[in-house]
Write a protein that holds these residues in place. Structure first.
Motif, PDB file in Angstrom:
ATOM      1  N   SER A  23       1.115  -1.056   0.219  1.00  0.00           N
ATOM      2  CA  SER A  23       0.023   0.183  -0.162  1.00  0.00           C
ATOM      3  C   SER A  23       0.963   1.457  -0.122  1.00  0.00           C
ATOM      4  N   GLN A  24       0.820   2.098  -1.113  1.00  0.00           N
ATOM      5  CA  GLN A  24       1.822   3.197  -1.182  1.00  0.00           C
ATOM      6  C   GLN A  24       1.035   4.043  -0.299  1.00  0.00           C
ATOM      7  N   ASP A  25       1.621   5.715  -0.334  1.00  0.00           N
ATOM      8  CA  ASP A  25       0.638   6.718   0.772  1.00  0.00           C
ATOM      9  C   ASP A  25      -0.450   7.124  -0.918  1.00  0.00           C
ATOM     10  N   ALA A  26      -1.405   7.354  -0.528  1.00  0.00           N
ATOM     11  CA  ALA A  26      -2.426   7.640  -1.737  1.00  0.00           C
ATOM     12  C   ALA A  26      -2.146   9.062  -2.373  1.00  0.00           C
ATOM     13  N   ARG A  27      -1.290   9.700  -1.522  1.00  0.00           N
ATOM     14  CA  ARG A  27      -0.806  11.079  -1.947  1.00  0.00           C
ATOM     15  C   ARG A  27       0.373  11.229  -3.068  1.00  0.00           C
ATOM     16  N   GLU A  28       1.069   9.783  -2.747  1.00  0.00           N
ATOM     17  CA  GLU A  28       2.548   9.825  -3.473  1.00  0.00           C
ATOM     18  C   GLU A  28       1.844   9.094  -4.956  1.00  0.00           C
TER      19      GLU A  28
END
Length: 329
Positions: A23-28
């Motif tokens: 799970s990657q940071d949504a903003r990134e």
């Protein structure tokens, strides 16, 4: 057999004995979309076919359209995550491990060991400090120098350089936090447990919902007229749905029965309907059979400021980002 792919397809996940995701940071993740050719590729339903090229150009520079695109990309990522988790459950399986990338970057050694344990690696190996350190060093080396052909190692940087991010994605955090569901996903570190679509899938079997949910406002169709061309509803429910009473002749983007990004208009007291009702917008898009009693409508995305002419020629609306009518003539 161990496989790696940058995106698992829902149709394939049933075949995996073990599924490990990250799970990657949504903003990134949204920023990465903005930095690639996947940005501004899907115009909203109110953009006519002959205006797509102009919309695409404007999407990349206009603040309001850029915000809508960022939210759309965020929600698309959420849907992908939710669909994969839900499909595994339907197949009697689960996601074996979900790696939070932000935490991994802070303590990679810890998570390498946990991934090894999840994969069934023996304790002697998964708890060997020297081996874990070797794997960690190898990962960092491959990220810095992924080899002449990235497809060989499947290693690459997740994000553009910090300088490019600062220039191109400075508004991403603000844009996404204007949407309650994306904001909650950010606060939850893009985890499945904070994904509103997965909650709907778990509760209703549909990420958009075909029955009302406690955590998402819905508008129930109480009856229809003209063989389903117009839907009727309780105006008191609409006050709760829109969170205000000034929704007469309001145009908004909604979803219903699995159909996403549909443009609708509602009337508080229509002469034609004799009560509160609504239909597809513009009128040329409304047809008999569109609605049946018991359907549910969900508010979906905010829309940019646009001018819309109803096909009947009787309505001219200017719609601001929250979907509220601010001018008519």
């Amino acid at each position: 057999l161990v496989c790696h792919d940058s995106q698992a397809h829902v149709r394939d996940v049933k075949d995996f004995d073990l599924l490990i995701t990250s799970s990657q940071d949504a903003r990134e993740a949204v920023c990465a979309k903005k930095m690639t050719d996947t940005w501004c590729k899907e115009p909203p339903p109110w953009v006519a076919k002959d205006q797509v090229t102009d919309w695409t150009k404007k999407c990349k520079v206009d603040e309001d359209i850029g915000k809508s695109e960022a939210i759309r990309q965020c929600r698309k990522l959420m849907r992908t995550q939710a669909d994969i988790y839900h499909q595994r459950r339907l197949d009697g399986k689960s996601v074996s491990y979900d790696l939070p990338m932000a935490d991994f970057n802070e303590n990679s050694v810890k998570y390498i060991a946990q991934i090894g344990e999840t994969m069934g690696v023996c304790d002697t190996a998964s708890q060997n400090p020297a081996l874990i350190q070797f794997i960690d060093s190898m990962l960092k080396q491959l990220l810095q120098k992924p080899a002449p052909e990235v497809s060989i190692t499947r290693m690459h940087d997740l994000m553009p350089s910090p300088s490019k991010m600062a220039t191109s994605c400075a508004s991403i955090d603000h844009w996404l936090r204007t949407d309650a569901d994306c904001s909650a996903w950010i606060e939850g570190k893009s985890s499945a447990s904070s994904n509103i679509y997965l909650k709907h899938l778990t509760k209703f079997g549909s990420s958009d919902g075909t029955t009302p949910g406690e955590d998402r406002p819905s508008l129930k169709v109480t009856d229809v007229i003209q063989d389903g061309k117009y839907f009727l509803f309780d105006p008191t429910d609409a006050d709760q749905f829109f969170r205000n009473t000034s929704w007469d002749r309001r145009v908004f983007v909604g979803s219903s029965k699995g159909a996403k990004s549909i443009l609708l208009i509602v009337f508080r007291q229509s002469t034609l309907c004799g009560t509160s009702c609504g239909r597809f917008f513009p009128a040329s898009q409304a047809d008999r059979g569109d609605w049946v009693s018991g359907d549910y409508i969900f508010f979906e995305l905010q829309v940019p400021t646009i001018e819309i002419c109803d096909a009947s020629g009787s309505t001219m609306l200017t719609v601001e980002p929250n979907g509220r009518r601010i001018q008519s003539c």
